[in-house]
Design a protein around this motif. Structure first.
Motif, PDB file in Angstrom:
ATOM      1  N   SER A   1       0.841  -1.195   0.000  1.00 19.03           N
ATOM      2  CA  SER A   1       0.000   0.000   0.000  1.00 19.03           C
ATOM      3  C   SER A   1       0.871   1.238   0.000  1.00 19.03           C
ATOM      4  O   SER A   1       2.068   1.189   0.307  1.00 19.03           O
ATOM      5  CB  SER A   1      -0.937   0.006   1.215  1.00 19.03           C
ATOM      6  OG  SER A   1      -0.196   0.003   2.422  1.00 19.03           O
TER       7      SER A   1
ATOM      8  N   TRP B   1      -3.455   3.824  -2.174  1.00 19.65           N
ATOM      9  CA  TRP B   1      -3.669   2.669  -3.040  1.00 19.65           C
ATOM     10  C   TRP B   1      -3.258   1.423  -2.278  1.00 19.65           C
ATOM     11  O   TRP B   1      -2.545   1.492  -1.272  1.00 19.65           O
ATOM     12  CB  TRP B   1      -2.829   2.780  -4.330  1.00 19.65           C
ATOM     13  CG  TRP B   1      -1.358   2.852  -4.083  1.00 19.65           C
ATOM     14  CD1 TRP B   1      -0.604   3.974  -3.832  1.00 19.65           C
ATOM     15  CD2 TRP B   1      -0.426   1.745  -4.006  1.00 19.65           C
ATOM     16  NE1 TRP B   1       0.715   3.650  -3.612  1.00 19.65           N
ATOM     17  CE2 TRP B   1       0.855   2.279  -3.705  1.00 19.65           C
ATOM     18  CE3 TRP B   1      -0.564   0.370  -4.150  1.00 19.65           C
ATOM     19  CZ2 TRP B   1       1.991   1.485  -3.572  1.00 19.65           C
ATOM     20  CZ3 TRP B   1       0.568  -0.432  -3.999  1.00 19.65           C
ATOM     21  CH2 TRP B   1       1.821   0.129  -3.720  1.00 19.65           C
TER      22      TRP B   1
ATOM     23  N   LEU C   1      -5.730  -4.601  -7.337  1.00 23.38           N
ATOM     24  CA  LEU C   1      -5.302  -3.222  -7.130  1.00 23.38           C
ATOM     25  C   LEU C   1      -6.514  -2.401  -6.741  1.00 23.38           C
ATOM     26  O   LEU C   1      -7.536  -2.424  -7.440  1.00 23.38           O
ATOM     27  CB  LEU C   1      -4.674  -2.662  -8.406  1.00 23.38           C
ATOM     28  CG  LEU C   1      -4.269  -1.181  -8.367  1.00 23.38           C
ATOM     29  CD1 LEU C   1      -3.107  -0.970  -7.389  1.00 23.38           C
ATOM     30  CD2 LEU C   1      -3.900  -0.684  -9.762  1.00 23.38           C
ATOM     31  N   SER C   2      -6.413  -1.693  -5.616  1.00 23.13           N
ATOM     32  CA  SER C   2      -7.534  -0.894  -5.118  1.00 23.13           C
ATOM     33  C   SER C   2      -7.099   0.548  -4.931  1.00 23.13           C
ATOM     34  O   SER C   2      -6.001   0.816  -4.430  1.00 23.13           O
ATOM     35  CB  SER C   2      -8.042  -1.456  -3.779  1.00 23.13           C
ATOM     36  OG  SER C   2      -8.453  -2.801  -3.907  1.00 23.13           O
ATOM     37  N   GLU C   3      -7.991   1.465  -5.344  1.00 18.67           N
ATOM     38  CA  GLU C   3      -7.791   2.887  -5.132  1.00 18.67           C
ATOM     39  C   GLU C   3      -9.122   3.517  -4.764  1.00 18.67           C
ATOM     40  O   GLU C   3     -10.163   3.146  -5.327  1.00 18.67           O
ATOM     41  CB  GLU C   3      -7.216   3.555  -6.387  1.00 18.67           C
ATOM     42  CG  GLU C   3      -5.838   3.077  -6.789  1.00 18.67           C
ATOM     43  CD  GLU C   3      -5.289   3.826  -7.993  1.00 18.67           C
ATOM     44  OE1 GLU C   3      -4.640   4.865  -7.790  1.00 18.67           O
ATOM     45  OE2 GLU C   3      -5.530   3.373  -9.122  1.00 18.67           O
TER      46      GLU C   3
END
Length: 204
Positions: free
Chosen positions: A106, A112, A124-126
């Motif tokens: 992160s 992110w 993938l996270s945002e």
């Protein structure tokens, strides 16, 4: 004769002192069911207690150990603390030369996260955007180098990502939590390339 003496010295060392590769995961062991394992501000018994671990706690991440191999620096979501390795049993070490999985990376500004799972899948996270599923296509280490740097390539529906993970102490710049891996992630596809920087942990 000298070689035999050296071997005997190594066998006499604690297990933690023989394998200095960290971060690593541990389980609490040898603590009574009605007791806790103290986390201290420093690696000595006279340091103040700043937290505890349950007697059956598992997947405790130790990012480094002290010089004598008797205390481990525990990474926690809310910070850090030193625990006696006499009450922590190390889980099997990750295969040398491979990137540990799962691995949770992160970064901040922008925020992110990248989760790398054992089955080769990643996410993938945002904030404000849908999660992006990725699939690992390759991972390895630089040729002719010790196993402290790792590379990984990931494919996405409309692009790809390349991550370089370095086994070194890392800070997210916002909390007191220590991390044992630093990471750079290059995102390509759809829009202009983006380079993200952050830290990784073995446990959430």
């Amino acid at each position: 004769m000298k070689r035999l003496a050296c071997l005997l010295v190594l066998l006499a060392l604690p297990a933690a002192a023989q394998d200095l590769r960290h971060p690593a995961l541990y389980d609490v062991a040898g603590v009574e069911a009605d007791d806790v394992l103290n986390l201290r501000a420093g690696p000595t018994v006279d340091q103040p207690v700043i937290g505890t671990l349950a007697p059956d706690a598992e997947d405790v991440e130790v990012v480094r150990i002290n010089e004598s191999g008797t205390w481990g620096l525990v990474a926690r979501p809310e910070g850090r603390g030193w625990a006696s390795l006499a009450f922590l049993q190390r889980q099997p070490a990750f295969e040398e030369g491979t990137l540990p999985r799962p691995l949770y990376c992160s970064g901040t500004e922008p925020f992110w996260s990248l989760s790398l799972l054992p089955d080769g899948q990643a996410t993938l996270s945002e904030p404000g955007s849908p999660d992006v599923p990725l699939t690992e296509t390759w991972s390895g280490k630089p040729e002719g180098r010790l196993g402290t740097t790792f590379g990984i390539t990931l494919s996405a529906p409309d692009g790809r990502a390349t991550a370089i993970v370095e086994r070194e102490m890392c800070s997210d710049g916002m909390s007191d939590r220590p991390y044992g891996f630093a990471v750079e992630v290059l995102l390509q596809g759809g829009t202009a390339p983006r380079l993200l920087s952050g830290c990784c942990s073995l446990a959430r």
